[in-house]
Design a protein around this motif. Sequence first.
Motif, short mmCIF file in Angstrom:
data_model
loop_
_atom_site.label_atom_id
_atom_site.label_comp_id
_atom_site.label_asym_id
_atom_site.label_seq_id
_atom_site.Cartn_x
_atom_site.Cartn_y
_atom_site.Cartn_z
N VAL B 9 17.49 57.13 33.01
CA VAL B 9 17.74 56.16 31.94
C VAL B 9 16.59 55.15 31.94
O VAL B 9 16.29 54.54 32.96
N GLY B 13 17.12 52.06 27.29
CA GLY B 13 18.41 52.71 27.09
C GLY B 13 18.31 54.15 26.61
O GLY B 13 19.24 54.70 26.05
N GLU B 28 23.34 48.37 24.35
CA GLU B 28 23.28 47.48 25.53
C GLU B 28 24.46 47.72 26.47
O GLU B 28 24.30 47.75 27.69
N LYS B 31 24.18 51.04 28.21
CA LYS B 31 23.10 50.97 29.21
C LYS B 31 23.59 50.28 30.48
O LYS B 31 23.32 50.73 31.59
N GLN B 35 23.99 51.80 34.19
CA GLN B 35 23.33 51.15 35.34
C GLN B 35 24.34 50.99 36.48
O GLN B 35 24.05 51.30 37.63
#
Lengths: 347, 79
Positions: B9, B13, B28, B31, B35
């Motif tokens: 990744v 993103g 967002e 993403k 994470q």
Amino acid sequence: MKPKYTIAVTGLNNTDNPGPGVPVIRALREAKEFDVRIIGLAYENLEPGIYMENTADKVYQIPYPSTGSDELMQRIEYINSKEDIDVLIPNFDAELFTFMMSERKLKEMGIQTFLPTIKQFEERHKSELPEYGKKYGLDIPFSKAITNLSDINNIQYEFEYPVLVKGKFYDAYLAYNPAQVTEFFNKISVKWGVPVIIQQFIRGTEVNVVALGDGKGNTIGVVPMRKQYITDKGKAWGGITLGDENLIKITKNLIEKTKWRGGMELEIIKTHTDKYYIIEINPRIPAWVYLAVGAGQNIPEALVKLALGEKPEAFKSYDIGKMFIRYSYDLIGDISQFEKLSLTGEL
Amino acid sequence: MKLKKNIAVSETGFLFDPNSGESFSLNETGKKILQFLKEEKSENQISEWFVKNYEVDQATFENNFNDFITVLQNFRITE
């Protein structure tokens, strides 16, 4: 100082159904260990590779193998008398058999090749694939070769629709009923002759592998790729290298068991349950080979070394996530080029 | 819930699955979730962080989170 080899290459038809000639030539021009003089061998006088800059140093027309191998070999002999060819790389399925049969004759002329053996070539034919799978322990979809229309009624007892209808060299169509099988059988048999192959349709994602075997069971190069964009003929117009270890294992296993000699392309369907079915084995370098070069494996360079009796080291890795995108481009030529090639068979 | 180990990744993103060659664009929120999954955070830890930093209650977040996980599973991005 690097040695310079004269290498003859066919498949200059860089069209929407491209031959591997131009990408093979690009790869050879980028070879690290030798320089090249490229002799393009063309069947048609409008193959784009004839006219492309920095591609062939000299082009000769050659007769189709279907006109007879003697005629083709006489022409090669003539070209060799002018050019002193070191290595010849044929790139069309339809010409491979003739060049394989003429391997000794070519050697006598001082021309090296690195092609599969006749046995390797014959046993991986589309019509023979199920037997091939049994012999070498590979997953291959069930298929049957048919030679006439009356066979179509019988296939309903052995297959579930849809089925793939394939030509022995090229073309494949998905048929949902006997009427469509008939239509595709006629279309394919007119173009490529019989048998026409009926193959079980496996749902999944098609992935492809380019590989090079040294003829002793070792894999010198292997790069898997997934087509990202295809033409209406199903040819790759864009693709990306994959990091799927299973594809590499399958390829190495096949090369080890068959002692594959030369370049090859595997067409594989990966199902949603992670099963891998080999649907085709093409006994030559594919037209997308330049992606492998871009990813770090110059397979045509290694093939030339094998043809010259050297022992190239196996490539250890390649870049994952490398992409290729084809494009079309208008070359401007002059009628005098066309005239020269048409009248003299040379350019 | 574990991501396949070779899933990449980028900071923008962009998600690339080298096994299948598929790529996806994440917003967002997606993403951030990816994470956290890469960091092997638990569902509770992820939920706590979102409830604290976004205007969302736990039940709504968990509903949406489960939908998103189903999408990841469908695309075979998780193990």
